[in-house]
Design an enzyme around this catalytic site. Structure first.
Site, PDB file in Angstrom:
ATOM      1  N   TRP A 283      66.997  45.649  53.051  1.00 51.72           N
ATOM      2  CA  TRP A 283      66.538  46.632  52.060  1.00 51.72           C
ATOM      3  C   TRP A 283      65.621  45.950  51.040  1.00 51.72           C
ATOM      4  O   TRP A 283      64.569  46.489  50.647  1.00 51.72           O
ATOM      5  CB  TRP A 283      67.735  47.250  51.329  1.00 51.72           C
ATOM      6  CG  TRP A 283      68.230  48.538  51.882  1.00 51.72           C
ATOM      7  CD1 TRP A 283      69.393  48.754  52.550  1.00 51.72           C
ATOM      8  CD2 TRP A 283      67.583  49.828  51.788  1.00 51.72           C
ATOM      9  NE1 TRP A 283      69.508  50.082  52.896  1.00 51.72           N
ATOM     10  CE2 TRP A 283      68.414  50.763  52.437  1.00 51.72           C
ATOM     11  CE3 TRP A 283      66.383  50.269  51.236  1.00 51.72           C
ATOM     12  CZ2 TRP A 283      68.094  52.112  52.533  1.00 51.72           C
ATOM     13  CZ3 TRP A 283      66.054  51.617  51.334  1.00 51.72           C
ATOM     14  CH2 TRP A 283      66.899  52.516  51.977  1.00 51.72           C
ATOM     15  N   TRP A 312      59.464  66.940  34.005  1.00 49.45           N
ATOM     16  CA  TRP A 312      60.623  66.259  33.464  1.00 49.45           C
ATOM     17  C   TRP A 312      60.907  66.728  32.043  1.00 49.45           C
ATOM     18  O   TRP A 312      59.988  67.072  31.302  1.00 49.45           O
ATOM     19  CB  TRP A 312      60.398  64.742  33.466  1.00 49.45           C
ATOM     20  CG  TRP A 312      60.141  64.163  34.818  1.00 49.45           C
ATOM     21  CD1 TRP A 312      58.944  63.746  35.318  1.00 49.45           C
ATOM     22  CD2 TRP A 312      61.094  63.950  35.855  1.00 49.45           C
ATOM     23  NE1 TRP A 312      59.089  63.276  36.601  1.00 49.45           N
ATOM     24  CE2 TRP A 312      60.403  63.382  36.959  1.00 49.45           C
ATOM     25  CE3 TRP A 312      62.474  64.167  35.972  1.00 49.45           C
ATOM     26  CZ2 TRP A 312      61.033  63.044  38.154  1.00 49.45           C
ATOM     27  CZ3 TRP A 312      63.107  63.822  37.160  1.00 49.45           C
ATOM     28  CH2 TRP A 312      62.391  63.268  38.229  1.00 49.45           C
ATOM     29  N   ASN A 347      75.841  47.498  41.952  1.00 48.33           N
ATOM     30  CA  ASN A 347      74.829  48.272  42.676  1.00 48.33           C
ATOM     31  C   ASN A 347      75.194  49.743  42.844  1.00 48.33           C
ATOM     32  O   ASN A 347      74.343  50.625  42.702  1.00 48.33           O
ATOM     33  CB  ASN A 347      74.567  47.655  44.051  1.00 48.33           C
ATOM     34  CG  ASN A 347      73.410  48.329  44.762  1.00 48.33           C
ATOM     35  OD1 ASN A 347      72.287  48.312  44.285  1.00 48.33           O
ATOM     36  ND2 ASN A 347      73.691  48.961  45.901  1.00 48.33           N
TER      37      ASN A 347
END
Length: 476
Positions: A283, A312, A347
């Site tokens: 990754w 947003w 993570n």
């Protein structure tokens, strides 16, 4: 006949072992190392004082290591990347170096900087040598059947595994001790940056030996259970090697080689924990390839171009609540407090907090990307940007826009007894293992207020519907 002299430019490869540019330069002549302090560029890139303090501490350690090899390490200041070419060329000339040697970096600014350095050295009649070192496979080498860059991770990983050979992840030798040069190393200004986080050097000692010890400890005692434990922040289930990888104290090859050896030479079969961790290393590789193939992601642009039209929300109060860990969602708050206090975040929680900001709060993902970079000791453009865009459904291989982590469900699943929450949100420590995930549920206003903990700043179901409608609107 006197040996030629070569200039090795250290960047995010702060190590003597398995450093391709350093080793190859040492085969061509005597080596002089240089590291550039670039405060203006680092500020523009939002590099945190935690990361910079750690990196300079690693440079100081590297300087001591190189001294044992009679390799001086100079430390010079070039405020911006645009100042690098002239400074390095003048330095090479003054030291009578025949060429410059460095390992590739992949952001737009870095690629432009390196091109100008090569042009300057070519014009001066000096050689330039660059190496693929930060990745296993040079960007552009692994492509789809149509000759295009991969946009989805799984087929990319399969292609990488088909391409890789053992020599691709085999660490290269360290340089031998050279004859002493009459060149003094410069002092390293470790105290130039004051970390905002505590105990950085206690957790990640800034030297290669400590990094290798932690890598070996992980491989020997924890990687086999990585697939089972990596999502639980209260467990020591991840490698926690990222600060050393980002600084380049550890190489990707050293990590990959250690894991493959432990897995009896297998990449995608064998121990589930090891194959899972190898996938995480790929990754990291994937996002660096994306930087090269789609440079817009280096320039604050979404990978999915159409999502640039998303409206947003702009709400400084919501942003402040998220940044300070006072959202009323215990797992989100615990994670944000961990980040600010330590310069690091688990993570799984990076995904949880990123989805919460970009989807529950509908605040621009770039706000979160910047906040993370300004605090992370392991802040890396490729991984940080890739993770944020994945979470916000604006990136490559992104989570479907209708996929949202429920912060309460995530809390109940991955911190079931509230151990992690109690560590970072001590005002909730007295609650039982069920109530700690939703402190407000079933409480009266007075009782809730006594906890000195905020009510949830957003309703998950309503916010989920809002973001779904916003993404649907892009298609209308």
């Amino acid at each position: 006949m006197a040996k030629t002299r070569q200039l090795v430019w250290f960047r995010t490869d702060i190590r003597a072992e398995d450093n391709k540019a350093l080793y190859q330069a040492s085969q061509a002549g005597d080596v002089v190392g240089v590291y550039l302090i670039q405060p203006g560029q680092w500020a523009n890139h939002d590099d945190s004082p935690n990361k910079l303090f750690f990196s300079l501490s690693c440079v100081a350690s590297l300087q001591q290591r190189l001294a044992k090899l009679n390799i001086p390490l100079l430390v010079k200041e070039a405020v911006y990347y645009s100042d690098s070419a002239e400074l390095l060329l003048n330095l090479a000339r003054s030291l009578e170096c025949q060429g410059i040697w460095f390992n590739d970096e992949y952001g737009v600014n870095e690629q432009n900087r390196d091109r100008k350095v090569i042009e300057a050295f070519d014009a001066a009649g000096l050689s330039s040598h660059r190496f693929t070192d930060a990745v296993l496979v040079e960007p552009g080498r692994v492509m789809t059947g149509k000759g295009e860059a991969f946009k989805v991770f799984t087929p990319f990983k399969k292609a990488v595994y088909r391409h890789l050979r053992p020599e691709d992840w085999m660490p290269c030798p360290s340089p031998s001790k050279q004859t002493s040069l009459d060149i003094a190393s410069d002092p390293v200004p470790v105290d130039r940056y004051t970390p905002t986080a505590s105990n950085i050097l206690e957790r990640w000692e800034p030297d290669e030996a400590s990094a290798h010890k932690c890598l070996n400890d992980f491989i020997e005692s924890r990687v086999q259970r990585y697939a089972e434990q990596r999502d639980f922040p209260a467990l020591d289930g991840t490698s926690s090697l990222s600060p050393w990888l980002v600084a380049g104290v550890l190489s990707i090859r050293q990590c990959f080689d250690a894991a493959v050896c432990a897995n009896n030479g297998e990449l995608d079969s064998g121990n589930a924990g090891i194959t899972c961790w190898l996938g995480e290393l790929v990754w990291r590789e994937f996002y660096k390839h994306i930087l090269v193939a789609f440079p817009r992601v280096s320039m604050h642009r979404p990978f999915q171009v159409e999502t640039d039209k998303l409206s947003w929300r702009h709400d400084s109060a919501l942003q402040e609540a998220w940044e300070s860990g006072k959202t009323g969602f215990p797992l989100v708050d615990a994670a944000m407090r961990q980040l600010v206090a330590t310069g690091w975040m688990h993570n799984r929680l990076r995904m949880v907090t990123a989805m919460f900001l970009s989807k529950n709060l509908m605040l621009d993902w770039r706000i979160g990307e910047r906040f993370f970079m300004r605090h992370l000791v392991d802040g890396d453009l490729a991984a940080n940007n890739g993770g944020w865009q994945w979470s916000a459904s604006t990136g490559t291989d992104a989570a479907p826009y209708f996929r949202m982590f429920n912060p309460v469900s995530q809390s109940e699943k991955f911190d079931p007894d509230g151990t992690f929450i109690r560590t970072w949100v001590p005002e909730l420590a007295a609650l039982d293992n069920k109530a700690i995930h939703q402190p407000l549920k079933g409480k009266t206003g007075d009782l809730f207020g006594a906890l000195d903990y905020p009510a949830p700043i957003v309703d998950h179901s309503a916010s989920r519907q809002r973001v779904i409608e916003a993404f649907k609107g892009l298609r209308s």
